[in-house]
Design a protein around this motif. Structure first.
Motif, PDB file in Angstrom:
ATOM      1  N   UNK A 243       0.831  -1.202   0.000  1.00 33.20           N
ATOM      2  CA  UNK A 243       0.000   0.000   0.000  1.00 33.20           C
ATOM      3  C   UNK A 243       0.869   1.258   0.000  1.00 33.20           C
ATOM      4  N   UNK A 244       1.904   1.264   0.827  1.00 28.98           N
ATOM      5  CA  UNK A 244       2.820   2.409   0.856  1.00 28.98           C
ATOM      6  C   UNK A 244       3.498   2.578  -0.498  1.00 28.98           C
ATOM      7  N   UNK A 245       3.843   1.475  -1.127  1.00 28.51           N
ATOM      8  CA  UNK A 245       4.465   1.539  -2.450  1.00 28.51           C
ATOM      9  C   UNK A 245       3.541   2.128  -3.493  1.00 28.51           C
ATOM     10  N   UNK A 246       2.288   1.712  -3.480  1.00 22.35           N
ATOM     11  CA  UNK A 246       1.334   2.254  -4.452  1.00 22.35           C
ATOM     12  C   UNK A 246       1.073   3.744  -4.221  1.00 22.35           C
ATOM     13  N   UNK A 247       0.884   4.113  -2.997  1.00 17.24           N
ATOM     14  CA  UNK A 247       0.641   5.530  -2.692  1.00 17.24           C
ATOM     15  C   UNK A 247       1.870   6.367  -3.036  1.00 17.24           C
ATOM     16  N   UNK A 248       3.048   5.861  -2.692  1.00 22.56           N
ATOM     17  CA  UNK A 248       4.268   6.587  -3.014  1.00 22.56           C
ATOM     18  C   UNK A 248       4.495   6.691  -4.504  1.00 22.56           C
ATOM     19  N   UNK A 249       4.172   5.623  -5.244  1.00 21.59           N
ATOM     20  CA  UNK A 249       4.308   5.668  -6.699  1.00 21.59           C
ATOM     21  C   UNK A 249       3.407   6.722  -7.319  1.00 21.59           C
ATOM     22  N   UNK A 250       2.184   6.816  -6.849  1.00 24.67           N
ATOM     23  CA  UNK A 250       1.258   7.834  -7.350  1.00 24.67           C
ATOM     24  C   UNK A 250       1.763   9.225  -6.993  1.00 24.67           C
TER      25      UNK A 250
ATOM     26  N   UNK B 147      11.112  10.352  -4.624  1.00 20.48           N
ATOM     27  CA  UNK B 147      11.265   8.985  -5.124  1.00 20.48           C
ATOM     28  C   UNK B 147      12.240   8.192  -4.259  1.00 20.48           C
ATOM     29  N   UNK B 148      13.327   8.817  -3.844  1.00 22.88           N
ATOM     30  CA  UNK B 148      14.303   8.126  -3.001  1.00 22.88           C
ATOM     31  C   UNK B 148      13.713   7.769  -1.641  1.00 22.88           C
ATOM     32  N   UNK B 149      12.964   8.677  -1.045  1.00 23.31           N
ATOM     33  CA  UNK B 149      12.367   8.373   0.261  1.00 23.31           C
ATOM     34  C   UNK B 149      11.288   7.304   0.135  1.00 23.31           C
ATOM     35  N   UNK B 150      10.508   7.338  -0.934  1.00 25.37           N
ATOM     36  CA  UNK B 150       9.494   6.311  -1.156  1.00 25.37           C
ATOM     37  C   UNK B 150      10.128   4.942  -1.349  1.00 25.37           C
ATOM     38  N   UNK B 151      11.169   4.881  -2.180  1.00 26.22           N
ATOM     39  CA  UNK B 151      11.862   3.626  -2.443  1.00 26.22           C
ATOM     40  C   UNK B 151      12.514   3.093  -1.166  1.00 26.22           C
ATOM     41  N   UNK B 152      13.110   3.975  -0.378  1.00 30.41           N
ATOM     42  CA  UNK B 152      13.731   3.557   0.882  1.00 30.41           C
ATOM     43  C   UNK B 152      12.729   2.999   1.869  1.00 30.41           C
ATOM     44  N   UNK B 153      11.553   3.609   1.926  1.00 32.25           N
ATOM     45  CA  UNK B 153      10.522   3.109   2.839  1.00 32.25           C
ATOM     46  C   UNK B 153      10.047   1.720   2.436  1.00 32.25           C
ATOM     47  N   UNK B 154       9.866   1.511   1.133  1.00 33.25           N
ATOM     48  CA  UNK B 154       9.434   0.193   0.653  1.00 33.25           C
ATOM     49  C   UNK B 154      10.492  -0.870   0.930  1.00 33.25           C
ATOM     50  N   UNK B 155      11.742  -0.549   0.653  1.00 39.03           N
ATOM     51  CA  UNK B 155      12.833  -1.501   0.899  1.00 39.03           C
ATOM     52  C   UNK B 155      12.949  -1.793   2.395  1.00 39.03           C
TER      53      UNK B 155
ATOM     54  N   UNK C 197      10.576  -1.759   4.701  1.00 37.07           N
ATOM     55  CA  UNK C 197       9.492  -2.643   5.145  1.00 37.07           C
ATOM     56  C   UNK C 197       9.730  -4.081   4.716  1.00 37.07           C
ATOM     57  N   UNK C 198      10.177  -4.274   3.502  1.00 37.47           N
ATOM     58  CA  UNK C 198      10.410  -5.630   3.002  1.00 37.47           C
ATOM     59  C   UNK C 198      11.572  -6.287   3.736  1.00 37.47           C
ATOM     60  N   UNK C 199      12.665  -5.548   3.902  1.00 39.68           N
ATOM     61  CA  UNK C 199      13.840  -6.107   4.578  1.00 39.68           C
ATOM     62  C   UNK C 199      13.542  -6.355   6.057  1.00 39.68           C
ATOM     63  N   UNK C 200      12.829  -5.442   6.690  1.00 33.14           N
ATOM     64  CA  UNK C 200      12.504  -5.618   8.106  1.00 33.14           C
ATOM     65  C   UNK C 200      11.646  -6.860   8.320  1.00 33.14           C
ATOM     66  N   UNK C 201      10.662  -7.063   7.466  1.00 35.67           N
ATOM     67  CA  UNK C 201       9.810  -8.250   7.609  1.00 35.67           C
ATOM     68  C   UNK C 201      10.606  -9.529   7.382  1.00 35.67           C
TER      69      UNK C 201
END
Length: 101
Positions: free
Chosen positions: A55-62, A79-87, A89-93
């Motif tokens: 969801x964060x990725x989709x909202x950030x992409x828009x 774009x860098x902050x959005x990409x960092x947030x997505x990475x 979340x994935x790495x943390x999980x």
């Protein structure tokens, strides 16, 4: 002390000494049950984190697309902050699931 008092005192002392033995219970079973309960909650939690990341990725992409379309000069930072947030979340999980399971 007479004999009757000694017998009663011995019975009371034996009963008092035996109480902690009966109170020991099965602590290992309780710890194992708690561990299995916590680990059973972990996989759905990881899936929830992945869903939040999507969801964060989709909202950030828009958001990045709208900034890019409007010609905003701050697009690369967004774009860098959005990409960092997505990475993150994935790495943390992934790290949490490999660390705790």
């Amino acid at each position: 002390m007479n004999k009757r008092q000694r017998v009663i005192l011995s019975a009371v002392l034996l009963a008092v000494a035996a109480v902690p033995v009966f109170g020991q219970g099965n602590g290992l079973s309780g710890i194992n049950d708690a561990t299995s309960m916590v680990t059973s909650y972990f996989e759905p939690g990881v899936k929830l984190i992945y869903a939040i990341g999507a969801v964060v990725g989709l909202i950030g992409g828009v958001k990045v697309y709208s900034k890019f379309s409007s010609g905003d000069p701050d697009t690369s930072k967004t774009a860098a902050s959005w990409f960092g947030a997505c990475i993150f979340l994935i790495v943390a999980a992934t790290i949490l699931s490999s660390f705790f399971l």
